[in-house]
Design a protein around this motif. Sequence first.
Motif, PDB file in Angstrom:
ATOM      1  N   LEU A   1      12.923 -22.182  54.953  1.00 16.91           N
ATOM      2  CA  LEU A   1      14.110 -22.790  55.568  1.00 16.91           C
ATOM      3  C   LEU A   1      14.430 -22.187  56.939  1.00 16.91           C
ATOM      4  CD1 LEU A   1      16.392 -23.081  52.428  1.00 16.91           C
ATOM      5  CD2 LEU A   1      15.475 -24.976  53.751  1.00 16.91           C
TER       6      LEU A   1
ATOM      7  N   LYS B   1       2.531 -29.346  50.423  1.00 18.87           N
ATOM      8  CA  LYS B   1       2.908 -30.629  49.814  1.00 18.87           C
ATOM      9  C   LYS B   1       3.101 -30.471  48.309  1.00 18.87           C
ATOM     10  CE  LYS B   1       1.011 -33.971  52.965  1.00 18.87           C
ATOM     11  NZ  LYS B   1      -0.131 -34.824  53.230  1.00 18.87           N
TER      12      LYS B   1
ATOM     13  N   TYR C   1       3.976 -27.624  46.872  1.00 16.91           N
ATOM     14  CA  TYR C   1       4.933 -26.543  46.560  1.00 16.91           C
ATOM     15  C   TYR C   1       6.118 -27.129  45.790  1.00 16.91           C
ATOM     16  CZ  TYR C   1       8.367 -22.805  47.440  1.00 16.91           C
ATOM     17  OH  TYR C   1       9.319 -21.815  47.315  1.00 16.91           O
TER      18      TYR C   1
ATOM     19  N   GLY D   1      16.358 -22.765  40.444  1.00 18.96           N
ATOM     20  CA  GLY D   1      17.551 -23.308  41.098  1.00 18.96           C
ATOM     21  C   GLY D   1      17.523 -24.792  41.226  1.00 18.96           C
TER      22      GLY D   1
ATOM     23  N   THR E   1      19.156 -30.962  42.194  1.00 19.79           N
ATOM     24  CA  THR E   1      18.575 -29.927  43.047  1.00 19.79           C
ATOM     25  C   THR E   1      17.297 -30.429  43.713  1.00 19.79           C
ATOM     26  OG1 THR E   1      19.564 -28.261  41.661  1.00 19.79           O
ATOM     27  CG2 THR E   1      17.799 -27.534  43.066  1.00 19.79           C
TER      28      THR E   1
ATOM     29  N   LYS F   1      16.610 -30.397  47.585  1.00 16.66           N
ATOM     30  CA  LYS F   1      15.427 -29.749  48.170  1.00 16.66           C
ATOM     31  C   LYS F   1      14.644 -30.716  49.051  1.00 16.66           C
ATOM     32  CE  LYS F   1      14.735 -26.095  44.763  1.00 16.66           C
ATOM     33  NZ  LYS F   1      14.070 -25.754  43.502  1.00 16.66           N
TER      34      LYS F   1
ATOM     35  N   SER G   1      16.595 -30.939  52.314  1.00 16.65           N
ATOM     36  CA  SER G   1      16.489 -29.759  53.174  1.00 16.65           C
ATOM     37  C   SER G   1      15.078 -29.584  53.728  1.00 16.65           C
ATOM     38  CB  SER G   1      16.897 -28.515  52.392  1.00 16.65           C
ATOM     39  OG  SER G   1      15.974 -28.288  51.363  1.00 16.65           O
TER      40      SER G   1
ATOM     41  N   LEU H   1      12.407 -28.672  51.758  1.00 18.41           N
ATOM     42  CA  LEU H   1      11.596 -27.765  50.945  1.00 18.41           C
ATOM     43  C   LEU H   1      10.530 -28.510  50.151  1.00 18.41           C
ATOM     44  CD1 LEU H   1      14.159 -25.253  49.415  1.00 18.41           C
ATOM     45  CD2 LEU H   1      12.317 -24.750  51.020  1.00 18.41           C
ATOM     46  N   LEU H   2      10.860 -29.738  49.750  1.00 14.33           N
ATOM     47  CA  LEU H   2       9.921 -30.520  48.945  1.00 14.33           C
ATOM     48  C   LEU H   2       9.506 -31.782  49.683  1.00 14.33           C
ATOM     49  CD1 LEU H   2      11.470 -30.504  45.348  1.00 14.33           C
ATOM     50  CD2 LEU H   2       9.623 -29.096  46.213  1.00 14.33           C
ATOM     51  N   HIS H   3       8.243 -32.151  49.523  1.00 15.62           N
ATOM     52  CA  HIS H   3       7.759 -33.423  50.048  1.00 15.62           C
ATOM     53  C   HIS H   3       8.072 -34.513  49.029  1.00 15.62           C
ATOM     54  CE1 HIS H   3       4.859 -32.400  53.423  1.00 15.62           C
ATOM     55  NE2 HIS H   3       5.472 -31.284  53.125  1.00 15.62           N
TER      56      HIS H   3
ATOM     57  N   ARG I   1       9.724 -30.081  58.772  1.00 14.72           N
ATOM     58  CA  ARG I   1      10.264 -28.750  59.046  1.00 14.72           C
ATOM     59  C   ARG I   1      10.178 -28.355  60.516  1.00 14.72           C
ATOM     60  NH1 ARG I   1       7.125 -25.599  56.736  1.00 14.72           N
ATOM     61  NH2 ARG I   1       8.418 -23.811  57.128  1.00 14.72           N
TER      62      ARG I   1
END
Lengths: 263, 337
Positions: free
Chosen positions: A95, A256, A258, A263, B65, B69, B72, B74-76, B92
């Motif tokens: 991030l 891709k 990940y 959370g 979530t 994500k 934001s 974090l995830l594709h 990103r």
Amino acid sequence: MHLRGGIALIKKSMFSYMASRGFFWTLTFGWMMLPLIYMFVWIVAAGEGAISGFTKQDFITYYVFLIFINQLTYPTSHWTVGDQINAGTFSVWLLRPLPPIYEAISTDIAVKVVCLPFVFLFLIVVSLFFKFKLTIDATLVWLFILSLIMAQVLRFMVAYTLAIFALFVEKIHALLRTNDTLIFLLAGQVIPTVLLPDLIKGVSNFLPYRYMLGFPIELILGKLNSNQIITGLALQCIWIVVVILINRVIWKKGIKSYTAVGG
Amino acid sequence: MNSEIIVENLEKIYRVPVRDSGLIASLKSLFKPIYSDTVAVSKISFQIGKGEVVGFIGPNGAGKTTTLKMLSGLLHPTSGRVEVAGFTPFERKVEYLKKISMIMGNKTQLSWDITVLDSLYVIKEIYQVSDEDFKQRLDELVGLLEIEELLPKMARNLSLGERAKCEITAALLYQPQILFLDEPTLGMDVSVQLKLRNFFKEYNQKYNTTIIITSHYMADIESLCSRVILINKGNLVYDGALEELASQISPFKIIKIAAAEDSNPDNYAKILNCIDGERSIINQRENNYSIRVHKKDIAKFTASLIESIPLVDLTVVDAPIEAVIDQIYREGVKQCI
């Protein structure tokens, strides 16, 4: 290039290391122990004679350099990177507006800066104790510095590239440990690579491991002829390019898949 | 509406390994793993305007979530379109990452082994905040969140609530345009929760920051969000005001009464006899009763109660939002409405 962020991360890692005293001292001296043990083993084995041209004095010189170069080239961050990916905390790095590799590079630079004074102190003591002698050809020094920088880049990139495999797999430690074992065997830690049996020596000449550690030492000790030096430097370059390309492919595919667990 | 966030048919499918139990199955999976597709988010669409505070609600595993994500970066996403502040999040880009901040209840931006102030300096440098801005923002955040005495402490030595406040300071130092809050008050005591809610409310009003929040504490959602997006099993099932959702789903009110001490032990039956419509006593403690009554019967029922039982107190309140949400989670919105 985001220099401000990089420097801030280096400082952060240095403060972190110094905050945990126990870890700091173990890390500083822990790395030197194994090469030191091998030095003693080979000194005893060589006795007053020589093993394939390596005398007792040669082993002392070789391992004193090895401790120094190993300390300079050993990456620590790949363990952290693997763990962070598997635990999902890698998300915090993703991030930030700077590539996650900055965190890994900064951690490694920090640990080296912090540990280096102690390595020098240690090496001075060992050199005095064993009456360390060395005559170095001045022209070799420049080639040595070049090979040392490439060794550093290669060793870091291989470790980091293996660490980001964690983007695909749930446990990465076995892979990282295999890499460390191969370095241990083929990079010249347990035995100088020139003393390896012919078959293994042949293999080690083409794999990247020798070029992460053993090659710069052999170079500065004058054990290589000009042909071997040129081939060695060329192979270091080639491996760096290959590893960076592999790294890019793994990163693109891995990010891709990940899953940012937790959370 | 000037949309800051546009989501169209967004979908995320996870490929997860599955296997039967037992030794043979686990050996088989070593050589031939079997995977199954799990739809975490299923073709959802919505738009969020600048400065809006939107709550993502839904039961555990609903896909809140995962959506956050994807927003934001974090995830594709597996498919669909997502655009935030004019950027595609998963690319990103540096300019994008400087505009957003994500606070995850279980992950920390602070470095464990250095002081909070040192951690904040690292963030200042990473986000290239000028000395002047840093000083001004730090002073403001330190004042609002009351963390002055925490700055020289190591993050590892802070309590959960203290760490959350420092975490928020770190997340807002570079004044992001969009704030993603994933369970920001998880595990915190009531006073810290209240303080954080007030803080986010003020911050949103002052800087017109777009805030998206997921929380299982309905008080967070009630006090902060003008709009909720309800996600269940990966599907968007409601998008609108929370009160609207509650009144659609729960046409009931709660009447709380305290009967006089020397009142008749048969009060229970008397209360039920006061009305023929839909009603039930949902709680009784000594002479105190909570009765659930349909909104349309309130006046009639109250009058009848006052006539039949000597009372010392009577209040009419809305059904608690937790009860409404629980009903939705269990029965689904469509069935409820």
